[in-house]
Design an enzyme around this catalytic site. Structure first.
Site, PDB file in Angstrom:
ATOM      1  N   LYS A   1       0.818  -1.220   0.000  1.00 37.63           N
ATOM      2  CA  LYS A   1       0.000   0.000   0.000  1.00 37.63           C
ATOM      3  C   LYS A   1       0.849   1.266   0.000  1.00 37.63           C
ATOM      4  O   LYS A   1       0.607   2.166  -0.797  1.00 37.63           O
ATOM      5  CB  LYS A   1      -0.928   0.055   1.237  1.00 37.63           C
ATOM      6  CG  LYS A   1      -1.959  -1.032   1.317  1.00 37.63           C
ATOM      7  CD  LYS A   1      -2.994  -0.728   2.383  1.00 37.63           C
ATOM      8  CE  LYS A   1      -2.427  -0.526   3.776  1.00 37.63           C
ATOM      9  NZ  LYS A   1      -1.762  -1.717   4.363  1.00 37.63           N
TER      10      LYS A   1
ATOM     11  N   ARG B   1      11.322  -5.996   5.692  1.00 32.21           N
ATOM     12  CA  ARG B   1      11.272  -4.564   6.007  1.00 32.21           C
ATOM     13  C   ARG B   1      11.870  -4.319   7.392  1.00 32.21           C
ATOM     14  O   ARG B   1      12.535  -3.312   7.624  1.00 32.21           O
ATOM     15  CB  ARG B   1       9.818  -4.071   5.960  1.00 32.21           C
ATOM     16  CG  ARG B   1       9.712  -2.578   6.165  1.00 32.21           C
ATOM     17  CD  ARG B   1       8.325  -2.076   5.893  1.00 32.21           C
ATOM     18  NE  ARG B   1       7.432  -2.343   7.008  1.00 32.21           N
ATOM     19  CZ  ARG B   1       6.130  -2.114   6.991  1.00 32.21           C
ATOM     20  NH1 ARG B   1       5.566  -1.641   5.910  1.00 32.21           N
ATOM     21  NH2 ARG B   1       5.393  -2.363   8.037  1.00 32.21           N
TER      22      ARG B   1
ATOM     23  N   ARG C   1      11.453  -0.926  11.965  1.00 32.62           N
ATOM     24  CA  ARG C   1      10.252  -0.372  12.589  1.00 32.62           C
ATOM     25  C   ARG C   1       9.938  -1.124  13.875  1.00 32.62           C
ATOM     26  O   ARG C   1      10.028  -2.348  13.929  1.00 32.62           O
ATOM     27  CB  ARG C   1       9.079  -0.497  11.617  1.00 32.62           C
ATOM     28  CG  ARG C   1       8.655   0.831  11.028  1.00 32.62           C
ATOM     29  CD  ARG C   1       7.600   0.647   9.989  1.00 32.62           C
ATOM     30  NE  ARG C   1       6.335   0.181  10.554  1.00 32.62           N
ATOM     31  CZ  ARG C   1       5.183   0.286   9.907  1.00 32.62           C
ATOM     32  NH1 ARG C   1       5.139   0.833   8.720  1.00 32.62           N
ATOM     33  NH2 ARG C   1       4.077  -0.168  10.452  1.00 32.62           N
TER      34      ARG C   1
ATOM     35  N   ARG D   1      -0.758  -7.936  13.778  1.00 31.11           N
ATOM     36  CA  ARG D   1      -1.279  -7.008  12.777  1.00 31.11           C
ATOM     37  C   ARG D   1      -2.027  -7.752  11.687  1.00 31.11           C
ATOM     38  O   ARG D   1      -3.066  -7.292  11.221  1.00 31.11           O
ATOM     39  CB  ARG D   1      -0.139  -6.160  12.204  1.00 31.11           C
ATOM     40  CG  ARG D   1       0.223  -5.030  13.160  1.00 31.11           C
ATOM     41  CD  ARG D   1       1.679  -4.669  13.079  1.00 31.11           C
ATOM     42  NE  ARG D   1       2.018  -4.130  11.792  1.00 31.11           N
ATOM     43  CZ  ARG D   1       3.242  -4.189  11.266  1.00 31.11           C
ATOM     44  NH1 ARG D   1       4.205  -4.810  11.910  1.00 31.11           N
ATOM     45  NH2 ARG D   1       3.462  -3.660  10.105  1.00 31.11           N
TER      46      ARG D   1
ATOM     47  N   ARG E   1      -9.675   1.336   9.100  1.00 31.44           N
ATOM     48  CA  ARG E   1      -9.238  -0.031   9.391  1.00 31.44           C
ATOM     49  C   ARG E   1     -10.315  -0.801  10.145  1.00 31.44           C
ATOM     50  O   ARG E   1     -10.113  -1.984  10.434  1.00 31.44           O
ATOM     51  CB  ARG E   1      -8.000   0.040  10.274  1.00 31.44           C
ATOM     52  CG  ARG E   1      -6.691  -0.345   9.592  1.00 31.44           C
ATOM     53  CD  ARG E   1      -5.642  -0.291  10.669  1.00 31.44           C
ATOM     54  NE  ARG E   1      -4.350  -0.802  10.374  1.00 31.44           N
ATOM     55  CZ  ARG E   1      -3.362  -0.143   9.788  1.00 31.44           C
ATOM     56  NH1 ARG E   1      -3.565   1.055   9.296  1.00 31.44           N
ATOM     57  NH2 ARG E   1      -2.178  -0.688   9.680  1.00 31.44           N
TER      58      ARG E   1
HETATM   59  P1  AMP Z   1       0.716   1.144   9.220  1.00 26.54           P
HETATM   60  O1  AMP Z   1       1.856   2.082   9.067  1.00 26.54           O
HETATM   61  O2  AMP Z   1      -0.468   1.479   8.390  1.00 26.54           O
HETATM   62  O3  AMP Z   1       1.152  -0.291   9.053  1.00 26.54           O
HETATM   63  O4  AMP Z   1       0.211   1.270  10.739  1.00 26.54           O
HETATM   64  C1  AMP Z   1       1.071   0.982  11.820  1.00 26.54           C
HETATM   65  C2  AMP Z   1       0.283   0.919  13.119  1.00 26.54           C
HETATM   66  O5  AMP Z   1      -0.344   2.184  13.377  1.00 26.54           O
HETATM   67  C3  AMP Z   1      -0.851  -0.094  13.171  1.00 26.54           C
HETATM   68  O6  AMP Z   1      -0.392  -1.409  13.468  1.00 26.54           O
HETATM   69  C4  AMP Z   1      -1.704   0.489  14.297  1.00 26.54           C
HETATM   70  O7  AMP Z   1      -1.134   0.271  15.556  1.00 26.54           O
HETATM   71  C5  AMP Z   1      -1.618   1.980  14.014  1.00 26.54           C
HETATM   72  N1  AMP Z   1      -2.667   2.443  13.061  1.00 26.54           N
HETATM   73  C6  AMP Z   1      -2.470   2.990  11.827  1.00 26.54           C
HETATM   74  N2  AMP Z   1      -3.642   3.304  11.248  1.00 26.54           N
HETATM   75  C7  AMP Z   1      -4.606   2.945  12.118  1.00 26.54           C
HETATM   76  C8  AMP Z   1      -6.020   2.985  12.094  1.00 26.54           C
HETATM   77  N3  AMP Z   1      -6.686   3.470  11.037  1.00 26.54           N
HETATM   78  N4  AMP Z   1      -6.692   2.529  13.178  1.00 26.54           N
HETATM   79  C9  AMP Z   1      -6.043   2.049  14.246  1.00 26.54           C
HETATM   80  N5  AMP Z   1      -4.709   1.956  14.335  1.00 26.54           N
HETATM   81  C10 AMP Z   1      -3.986   2.403  13.294  1.00 26.54           C
END
Ligand code: AMP
Length: 192
Positions: free
Chosen positions: A15, A129, A135, A146, A90
């Protein structure tokens, strides 16, 4: 007309990579909910401190907090010609809140892409990654959480948007350029 794009898919589906390329190509901002949280944590804000444990575990941050962050971001003037949303919504609660926001500002998604890849591929990509970016939420345990959270909370949104008629499923287990080409050909069909 504004080009409002949503990218759905598990972490590791590509994404972020695709969103960056679409953002550059169509000159619309890439709004990544995870990036917004990482920026808050890096800046050491109160909000950043509040979300850190949940984030590191690979769990979802509360709907209320995420909805407010996205509401504020979508109100910025650079979104006028459109945007590409990555990582939000999400959950169904977030999707419904977004529909409400869109209702208020007279917007809707031009197209919703669902990037699909098998869990094993997602897992391996996230592990790679982890080696490159380090990260905090790319540990094996957090990756598993996740993906579980994705299947439970986020995957139902594919049906949610399919029912609204603007869902385009994409096979994500191909090269970056192949995936991008398919996304672009779908975007070309979006009425201008
Ligand atoms: P990402 O960078 O999209 O993989 O998001 C990393 C982390 O941020 C996720 O595992 C959640 O802990 C938090 N996060 C990001 N977007 C959301 C969302 N829309 N709702 C809840 N938690 C989020």
């Amino acid at each position: 007309m504004a080009l409002n794009v949503l990218l759905l898919g598990p972490q590791g589906a590509g994404k972020g990579t695709q969103a960056k390329r679409i953002s550059a190509e169509y000159d619309i901002p890439h709004i990544a909910s995870g990036e917004i949280l990482r920026a808050e944590m890096e800046a050491g804000t109160e909000l950043g401190r509040r979300v850190r444990d949940v984030y590191d575990r690979g769990d979802l941050v509360s709907d209320d907090l995420m909805i407010e962050l996205i509401r504020t971001r979508l109100a910025q003037p650079d979104t006028e010609a459109g945007f590409i949303l990555d990582g939000f919504p999400r959950t169904t609660v977030q999707a419904e809140a977004l529909d409400e926001m869109f209702g208020d500002i007279g917007r809707s998604f031009s197209v919703v892409f669902a990037l699909q890849i098998p869990d094993e591929v997602a897992f391996e990509r996230l592990r790679k990654r982890a080696e490159i970016e380090g990260r905090a939420d790319d540990t094996d345990e957090a990756i598993r959480r996740r993906l579980e959270n994705y299947h439970r909370e986020t995957e139902p949104l594919i049906e949610y948007y399919r029912a609204r008629g603007n869902l385009v499923p994409i096979h994500g287990d191909r090269t970056e350029n192949e995936v991008l080409a398919e996304i672009q050909s779908a975007l070309e069909q979006v009425p201008a």
